[in-house]
Design a protein around this motif. Structure first.
Motif, short mmCIF file in Angstrom:
data_model
loop_
_atom_site.label_atom_id
_atom_site.label_comp_id
_atom_site.label_asym_id
_atom_site.label_seq_id
_atom_site.Cartn_x
_atom_site.Cartn_y
_atom_site.Cartn_z
N GLY A 229 0.78 -1.23 0.00
CA GLY A 229 0.00 0.00 0.00
C GLY A 229 0.81 1.27 0.00
O GLY A 229 0.26 2.35 0.22
N VAL A 230 2.10 1.19 -0.25
CA VAL A 230 2.94 2.38 -0.17
C VAL A 230 2.57 3.40 -1.24
O VAL A 230 2.21 3.05 -2.37
N SER A 231 2.63 4.67 -0.87
CA SER A 231 2.37 5.78 -1.79
C SER A 231 2.94 7.04 -1.16
O SER A 231 3.52 6.99 -0.06
N ASP A 232 2.79 8.18 -1.83
CA ASP A 232 3.24 9.43 -1.24
C ASP A 232 2.56 9.66 0.10
O ASP A 232 3.19 10.12 1.06
N ALA A 233 1.27 9.36 0.17
CA ALA A 233 0.52 9.56 1.42
C ALA A 233 0.81 8.43 2.41
O ALA A 233 1.00 8.67 3.61
N ASN A 234 0.84 7.22 1.93
CA ASN A 234 1.04 6.05 2.80
C ASN A 234 2.53 5.79 3.01
O ASN A 234 3.10 4.82 2.52
N ARG A 235 3.17 6.68 3.74
CA ARG A 235 4.62 6.59 3.95
C ARG A 235 5.00 6.09 5.34
O ARG A 235 6.19 5.93 5.63
N TYR A 236 4.01 5.84 6.19
CA TYR A 236 4.30 5.44 7.56
C TYR A 236 4.13 3.94 7.75
O TYR A 236 3.11 3.36 7.35
N ILE A 237 5.10 3.31 8.39
CA ILE A 237 5.01 1.88 8.67
C ILE A 237 3.99 1.65 9.78
O ILE A 237 4.08 2.26 10.85
N GLN A 238 3.03 0.76 9.51
CA GLN A 238 2.02 0.39 10.50
C GLN A 238 2.39 -0.89 11.24
O GLN A 238 2.13 -1.03 12.43
N SER A 239 2.98 -1.82 10.51
CA SER A 239 3.45 -3.08 11.09
C SER A 239 4.49 -3.66 10.15
O SER A 239 4.58 -3.26 8.98
N ALA A 240 5.27 -4.59 10.66
CA ALA A 240 6.35 -5.17 9.86
C ALA A 240 6.53 -6.64 10.21
O ALA A 240 6.25 -7.06 11.34
N ARG A 241 6.99 -7.39 9.21
CA ARG A 241 7.31 -8.81 9.41
C ARG A 241 8.63 -9.08 8.71
O ARG A 241 8.86 -8.64 7.57
N LEU A 242 9.51 -9.78 9.38
CA LEU A 242 10.80 -10.16 8.82
C LEU A 242 10.86 -11.67 8.77
O LEU A 242 10.74 -12.35 9.81
N ASN A 243 10.97 -12.19 7.57
CA ASN A 243 10.99 -13.64 7.35
C ASN A 243 9.78 -14.31 7.99
O ASN A 243 9.87 -15.38 8.59
N GLY A 244 8.63 -13.63 7.87
CA GLY A 244 7.37 -14.19 8.34
C GLY A 244 7.05 -13.96 9.80
O GLY A 244 5.94 -14.27 10.24
N ARG A 245 7.98 -13.40 10.57
CA ARG A 245 7.75 -13.17 11.99
C ARG A 245 7.56 -11.68 12.25
O ARG A 245 8.20 -10.85 11.60
N PRO A 246 6.70 -11.31 13.20
CA PRO A 246 6.48 -9.88 13.50
C PRO A 246 7.79 -9.19 13.85
O PRO A 246 8.62 -9.72 14.60
N LEU A 247 7.98 -8.00 13.30
CA LEU A 247 9.16 -7.19 13.59
C LEU A 247 8.66 -5.90 14.25
O LEU A 247 8.11 -5.03 13.58
N GLU A 248 8.85 -5.81 15.56
CA GLU A 248 8.42 -4.62 16.29
C GLU A 248 9.52 -3.56 16.35
O GLU A 248 9.25 -2.40 16.63
N LYS A 249 10.75 -3.98 16.08
CA LYS A 249 11.89 -3.07 16.14
C LYS A 249 11.95 -2.21 14.88
O LYS A 249 11.49 -2.63 13.81
N SER A 250 12.53 -1.01 15.01
CA SER A 250 12.67 -0.14 13.85
C SER A 250 14.02 -0.37 13.16
O SER A 250 14.53 0.52 12.49
N TYR A 251 14.54 -1.57 13.30
CA TYR A 251 15.80 -1.95 12.67
C TYR A 251 15.85 -3.46 12.60
O TYR A 251 15.03 -4.17 13.20
N PHE A 252 16.81 -4.00 11.85
CA PHE A 252 17.09 -5.43 11.89
C PHE A 252 18.58 -5.62 11.65
O PHE A 252 19.29 -4.72 11.18
N TRP A 253 19.07 -6.81 12.01
CA TRP A 253 20.48 -7.14 11.86
C TRP A 253 20.74 -7.72 10.47
O TRP A 253 19.92 -8.46 9.93
N HIS A 254 21.87 -7.38 9.90
CA HIS A 254 22.24 -7.89 8.58
C HIS A 254 22.23 -9.42 8.56
O HIS A 254 21.80 -10.02 7.57
N GLU A 255 22.68 -10.03 9.63
CA GLU A 255 22.76 -11.49 9.66
C GLU A 255 21.39 -12.14 9.53
O GLU A 255 21.29 -13.31 9.13
N GLU A 256 20.32 -11.40 9.83
CA GLU A 256 18.97 -11.95 9.71
C GLU A 256 18.53 -12.09 8.27
O GLU A 256 17.63 -12.87 7.97
N ILE A 257 19.17 -11.35 7.36
CA ILE A 257 18.75 -11.43 5.96
C ILE A 257 19.89 -11.88 5.05
O ILE A 257 19.68 -12.08 3.84
N ALA A 258 21.10 -12.05 5.58
CA ALA A 258 22.25 -12.42 4.75
C ALA A 258 22.02 -13.72 3.98
O ALA A 258 22.44 -13.82 2.81
#
Length: 443
Positions: free
Chosen positions: A359-388
């Motif tokens: 849903g990203v757009s000029d207006a929709n620029r704010y993150i509402q929720s996130a998932r990293l590799n299928g798991r909820p990501l509550e942090k506003s960052y992630f480690w490189h090793e998680e996606i390497a």
């Protein structure tokens, strides 16, 4: 190739690189290469280590085998640390740490004063504040790599040195300021002042732009400024005040101004992402989108400053993807506001990393929720090793700020919050027994 010693050398198999604009590219260009050009990362490091073999020190700003000694710091250090901490092992790590320590322990380029006073006195060295801040960060990068390698005395020595940035922080004005050898603040003080001809305490900038360079300990800077609200108010002021630069001969490199934020020069490049460290990721989104929109276009004047061997473009590429390495030696990616619904990065060896922004757009620029590799990501960052090894970052975007990324435990790590384990409490660098640290200086 022609080496730094003037002799002809054979690389022995790796691809030799000979131009390193490190004051610029350590910030985002080299971290970007760890994502989009992983086959070259070991080559970059081996090129720097061959320079060390031939010249005796790591490159500062090397130009086809010649050391220009342009700019401040010794920023081959974070490039090497970043590669090692992200799992690159195609170089001699022991030699790399030796070279990093030797480069940090010279008696030149203001380091002799830094080691003596724990900052660089304003009357003894031009650009004293910038040099103090950058040496402190480089020291953190050495400490982080030493810790991962298990070289504890090197870690303990340099992690203490990395805290010396606070010697040039004035709690009254809440700026990084020049300080005399006697411990007195330099006067008169004008945080807008830049003078390229006479020189000041800052490199190609002023106090407004350089006060924020503590990428390894933003939590410490938040605390020094009096807490999150004063920190955010100061950060807002940077972007929202007028753009007047004072001084008889202000640096021409101060360009791309939004308030006193100068996107046309590299010291400002991490600043928009610092809101994440105070629980305001939506403000990072606003600032990043403004910079993407106003500081780049597809005309011959489409960059607001010198490209500097890829750094200006690397900022755009990473920010358009929605990530940025605020601490470029930590192995973390801080989230911003992606432009694309989907981007797929080829990580090499058949692995990909997908960033999907629903849903990203000029207006929709704010993150509402996130998932990293299928798991909820509550942090506003992630480690490189998680996606390497490959992975998927999925973001749900919306038109209003949300609570995502605001909790204290969701913020990116900093030195003083204890998430780099084993921090010593002493304020002086400890004696050490490591052979790496014996007789470190050379001619």
């Amino acid at each position: 190739y022609r080496g730094a010693d003037g002799q002809i050398h054979d690389s022995g198999g790796y691809r030799k690189h000979a131009i390193f604009s490190l004051w610029d590219t350590f910030r985002a260009a080299h971290p970007l290469f760890t994502l989009v050009d992983p086959d070259r990362v070991d080559d970059f490091v081996n090129s720097m280590l061959s320079y060390y073999d031939e010249h005796g020190l790591l490159p500062v700003w090397s130009l086809v085998g010649n050391e220009t000694n342009t700019m401040t710091g010794h920023h081959a250090v974070p490039v090497i640390a970043d590669a090692y901490r992200k799992g690159y092992r195609g170089f001699d790590a022991d030699k790399a740490l030796e070279a990093m320590v030797k480069s940090a322990n010279q008696d030149h380029r203001g380091l002799e004063h830094y080691k003596t006073f724990r900052y660089i006195p304003t009357e003894l060295e031009v650009e004293s504040v910038t040099k103090t801040l950058e040496y402190a960060f480089d020291d953190w990068a050495i400490a982080a790599m030493a810790l991962e390698m298990g070289v504890e005395d090197v870690y303990e020595h340099f992690i203490v040195r990395s805290s010396w940035w606070d010697h040039v922080f004035d709690p009254e004005t809440r700026f990084m300021r020049g300080k005399s050898a006697e411990g007195e603040w330099a006067e008169p003080f004008d945080p807008r002042r830049s003078d390229h001809r006479e020189g000041t305490d800052y490199t190609e900038g002023n106090a407004w732009q350089h006060t924020w360079f503590v990428p390894h300990d933003i939590a410490g800077l938040v605390h020094a400024m009096g807490g999150e609200e004063p920190f955010i108010a100061k950060l807002d002021s940077l972007f929202e005040m007028d753009s007047e630069i004072t001084g008889e001969n202000p640096s021409a490199d101060i360009s791309g101004l939004i308030g006193q934020y100068a996107h046309g020069n590299e010291p400002s490049h991490h600043i928009a992402y610092m809101y994440n460290f105070a629980g305001r990721p939506w403000q990072t989104a606003d600032r990043v989108r403004e910079i993407l929109r106003t500081q780049y276009d597809d005309t011959p004047f489409g960059l607001s400053g010198n490209e500097d061997c890829g750094q200006m473009t690397a900022w755009y590429v990473l920010s358009a993807l929605g990530i940025y390495p605020v601490n470029p030696a930590q192995g973390t990616w801080v989230l911003g506001s992606p432009l694309f619904e989907e981007a797929i990065l080829d990580l090499g060896e058949g692995s990909t990393f997908t960033i999907r922004a629903n849903g990203v757009s000029d207006a929709n620029r704010y993150i509402q929720s996130a998932r990293l590799n299928g798991r909820p990501l509550e942090k506003s960052y992630f480690w490189h090793e998680e996606i390497a090894p490959g992975g998927i970052l999925e973001l749900d975007m919306g038109p209003q700020p949300s609570a995502w990324g605001t909790a204290p435990e969701s913020r990116p790590p900093s030195q003083s919050d204890g998430r780099l384990a084993g921090l010593p409490t002493s304020r002086s660098a400890t004696p050490f027994d490591s052979p790496l640290l014996q007789n470190p200086s050379s001619d």
